[in-house]
Scaffold this motif. Structure first.
Motif, PDB file in Angstrom:
ATOM      1  N   THR A  50      24.726   4.407   1.993  1.00  0.00           N
ATOM      2  CA  THR A  50      23.544   5.092   2.513  1.00  0.00           C
ATOM      3  C   THR A  50      22.367   4.126   2.610  1.00  0.00           C
ATOM      4  OG1 THR A  50      24.291   7.190   1.605  1.00  0.00           O
ATOM      5  CG2 THR A  50      21.947   7.007   2.118  1.00  0.00           C
ATOM      6  N   LEU A  51      22.156   3.298   1.591  1.00  0.00           N
ATOM      7  CA  LEU A  51      21.064   2.321   1.635  1.00  0.00           C
ATOM      8  C   LEU A  51      21.234   1.348   2.792  1.00  0.00           C
ATOM      9  CD1 LEU A  51      20.341   1.281  -2.063  1.00  0.00           C
ATOM     10  CD2 LEU A  51      18.871   2.550  -0.505  1.00  0.00           C
ATOM     11  N   LEU A  52      22.451   0.880   2.992  1.00  0.00           N
ATOM     12  CA  LEU A  52      22.702  -0.058   4.095  1.00  0.00           C
ATOM     13  C   LEU A  52      22.427   0.593   5.446  1.00  0.00           C
ATOM     14  CD1 LEU A  52      25.906  -1.773   2.692  1.00  0.00           C
ATOM     15  CD2 LEU A  52      23.640  -2.815   2.933  1.00  0.00           C
ATOM     16  N   LYS A  53      22.751   1.881   5.569  1.00  0.00           N
ATOM     17  CA  LYS A  53      22.472   2.605   6.819  1.00  0.00           C
ATOM     18  C   LYS A  53      20.975   2.848   6.976  1.00  0.00           C
ATOM     19  CE  LYS A  53      26.920   4.965   6.858  1.00  0.00           C
ATOM     20  NZ  LYS A  53      27.587   6.243   6.563  1.00  0.00           N
ATOM     21  N   LEU A  54      20.306   3.288   5.898  1.00  0.00           N
ATOM     22  CA  LEU A  54      18.870   3.545   5.967  1.00  0.00           C
ATOM     23  C   LEU A  54      18.080   2.279   6.279  1.00  0.00           C
ATOM     24  CD1 LEU A  54      18.421   5.997   2.952  1.00  0.00           C
ATOM     25  CD2 LEU A  54      18.136   6.534   5.391  1.00  0.00           C
ATOM     26  N   GLY A  55      18.563   1.149   5.797  1.00  0.00           N
ATOM     27  CA  GLY A  55      17.916  -0.129   6.071  1.00  0.00           C
ATOM     28  C   GLY A  55      18.256  -0.688   7.436  1.00  0.00           C
ATOM     29  N   ASN A  56      19.096   0.046   8.172  1.00  0.00           N
ATOM     30  CA  ASN A  56      19.544  -0.365   9.506  1.00  0.00           C
ATOM     31  C   ASN A  56      20.311  -1.695   9.460  1.00  0.00           C
ATOM     32  OD1 ASN A  56      19.898   0.149  12.231  1.00  0.00           O
ATOM     33  ND2 ASN A  56      18.105  -1.052  12.802  1.00  0.00           N
ATOM     34  N   PHE A  57      21.025  -1.931   8.349  1.00  0.00           N
ATOM     35  CA  PHE A  57      21.881  -3.114   8.250  1.00  0.00           C
ATOM     36  C   PHE A  57      23.243  -2.823   8.859  1.00  0.00           C
ATOM     37  CE2 PHE A  57      19.087  -3.381   4.386  1.00  0.00           C
ATOM     38  CZ  PHE A  57      18.227  -4.321   4.930  1.00  0.00           C
ATOM     39  N   GLU A 113       0.837  -1.210   0.000  1.00  0.00           N
ATOM     40  CA  GLU A 113       0.000   0.000   0.000  1.00  0.00           C
ATOM     41  C   GLU A 113       0.870   1.256   0.000  1.00  0.00           C
ATOM     42  OE1 GLU A 113      -2.745  -0.356   3.280  1.00  0.00           O
ATOM     43  OE2 GLU A 113      -3.737  -2.083   2.358  1.00  0.00           O
ATOM     44  N   ARG A 114       1.946   1.269   0.800  1.00  0.00           N
ATOM     45  CA  ARG A 114       2.826   2.436   0.844  1.00  0.00           C
ATOM     46  C   ARG A 114       3.498   2.693  -0.494  1.00  0.00           C
ATOM     47  NH1 ARG A 114       7.175   1.912   4.857  1.00  0.00           N
ATOM     48  NH2 ARG A 114       6.878  -0.266   4.437  1.00  0.00           N
ATOM     49  N   LEU A 115       3.772   1.623  -1.229  1.00  0.00           N
ATOM     50  CA  LEU A 115       4.411   1.754  -2.539  1.00  0.00           C
ATOM     51  C   LEU A 115       3.390   2.001  -3.651  1.00  0.00           C
ATOM     52  CD1 LEU A 115       7.049  -1.113  -2.257  1.00  0.00           C
ATOM     53  CD2 LEU A 115       7.444   1.343  -2.055  1.00  0.00           C
ATOM     54  N   HIS A 116       2.118   2.122  -3.279  1.00  0.00           N
ATOM     55  CA  HIS A 116       1.024   2.372  -4.218  1.00  0.00           C
ATOM     56  C   HIS A 116       0.905   1.256  -5.250  1.00  0.00           C
ATOM     57  CE1 HIS A 116       0.584   6.291  -2.414  1.00  0.00           C
ATOM     58  NE2 HIS A 116       1.887   6.477  -2.567  1.00  0.00           N
ATOM     59  N   LEU A 118      16.021  -3.057  -2.362  1.00  0.00           N
ATOM     60  CA  LEU A 118      15.109  -2.359  -3.264  1.00  0.00           C
ATOM     61  C   LEU A 118      13.994  -1.669  -2.484  1.00  0.00           C
ATOM     62  CD1 LEU A 118      14.268  -1.658  -6.140  1.00  0.00           C
ATOM     63  CD2 LEU A 118      13.049  -3.829  -6.229  1.00  0.00           C
ATOM     64  N   ILE A 119      13.453  -2.340  -1.486  1.00  0.00           N
ATOM     65  CA  ILE A 119      12.400  -1.739  -0.663  1.00  0.00           C
ATOM     66  C   ILE A 119      12.946  -0.539   0.105  1.00  0.00           C
ATOM     67  CG2 ILE A 119      10.938  -2.118   1.372  1.00  0.00           C
ATOM     68  CD1 ILE A 119      10.332  -4.893   0.231  1.00  0.00           C
ATOM     69  N   VAL A 120      14.159  -0.659   0.649  1.00  0.00           N
ATOM     70  CA  VAL A 120      14.772   0.479   1.348  1.00  0.00           C
ATOM     71  C   VAL A 120      14.935   1.638   0.368  1.00  0.00           C
ATOM     72  CG1 VAL A 120      16.876   1.312   2.474  1.00  0.00           C
ATOM     73  CG2 VAL A 120      15.949  -0.925   3.083  1.00  0.00           C
ATOM     74  N   TYR A 121      15.392   1.340  -0.844  1.00  0.00           N
ATOM     75  CA  TYR A 121      15.564   2.379  -1.868  1.00  0.00           C
ATOM     76  C   TYR A 121      14.234   3.050  -2.180  1.00  0.00           C
ATOM     77  CZ  TYR A 121      16.359   4.680  -6.299  1.00  0.00           C
ATOM     78  OH  TYR A 121      16.409   5.609  -7.298  1.00  0.00           O
ATOM     79  N   LEU A 122      13.198   2.245  -2.417  1.00  0.00           N
ATOM     80  CA  LEU A 122      11.900   2.812  -2.767  1.00  0.00           C
ATOM     81  C   LEU A 122      11.295   3.620  -1.629  1.00  0.00           C
ATOM     82  CD1 LEU A 122      10.378  -0.183  -4.757  1.00  0.00           C
ATOM     83  CD2 LEU A 122      11.214   1.984  -5.684  1.00  0.00           C
ATOM     84  N   ASP A 123      11.476   3.132  -0.398  1.00  0.00           N
ATOM     85  CA  ASP A 123      10.960   3.874   0.763  1.00  0.00           C
ATOM     86  C   ASP A 123      11.633   5.230   0.919  1.00  0.00           C
ATOM     87  OD1 ASP A 123       9.121   1.973   1.510  1.00  0.00           O
ATOM     88  OD2 ASP A 123      10.379   1.063   3.058  1.00  0.00           O
TER      89      ASP A 123
END
Length: 184
Positions: A138-145, A51-54, A175-180
């Motif tokens: 940045t993606l790895l940090k945003l994803g909390n990995f 739903e968040r990704l429409h 990919l989900i972290v990127y899209l979010d």
């Protein structure tokens, strides 16, 4: 539900692929029947992500993929149309032709570099020469990995779980972290 679809991402992918060619909306009761009772939380999370990704507009009575998403995915999967989303075929032979084996090896090296970065953040001594793009970091940090402590990446619990997933699950998670975070 497919027995490999245990994770939120797996459930979301299963929902998308199952509904992709459905001509009518799927009643909520039918979707509930696809999911084991002990996976209700994961089902709710998967629906929330879609739903968040429409991809899946929210509805109280039935589920149906958004028309534009479904049409685009069907077109991408079947390769039809004149949209040229995969480029324009070349009419002249390439003097520096790249083989499928080369592309596979290149993609594998790139992915392993990302994984080595995460592993080296656990302090395994694999660092040195391992360099990934700032975007990947940045993606790895945003994803909390990974988190940064004392200006050094440190693996998190989610990072360990990420490493234990199959490659397609890892790619889907990034990919989900990127899209979010695409708007940022």
């Amino acid at each position: 539900m497919h027995k490999c679809a245990k994770t939120v991402e797996g459930i979301a992918k299963t929902f998308v692929m199952a509904m992709l060619y459905m001509p009518e909306p799927l009643p909520v009761a039918d979707l509930e029947a696809w999911v084991r009772p002990d996976s209700s939380r994961e089902k709710d999370q998967a629906l929330n992500v879609l739903e968040r990704l429409h991809i899946l507009p929210s509805s109280a009575r039935a589920y149906k993929l958004s028309d534009s998403f479904a049409a685009s995915l069907r077109l991408a999967l079947t390769g039809g149309g004149n949209h040229r989303s995969f480029g324009v075929p070349c009419s002249t032979p390439d003097k520096h032709q790249v083989s499928i084996d080369f592309l596979d090896a290149y993609a594998q090296r790139q992915w392993e570099t990302i994984l080595y970065y995460v592993v080296s953040s656990a302090g395994t001594g694999m660092e040195g020469g391992i360099e990934i793009s700032n975007g990947s970091k940045t993606l790895l940090k945003l994803g909390n990995f990974v988190v940064e402590k004392a200006r050094r990446p440190t693996i998190t619990q989610m990072g360990f779980e990420f490493l234990l997933q199959e490659t397609n699950g890892q790619v889907w998670n990034l990919l989900i972290v990127y899209l979010d975070n695409a708007e940022n």
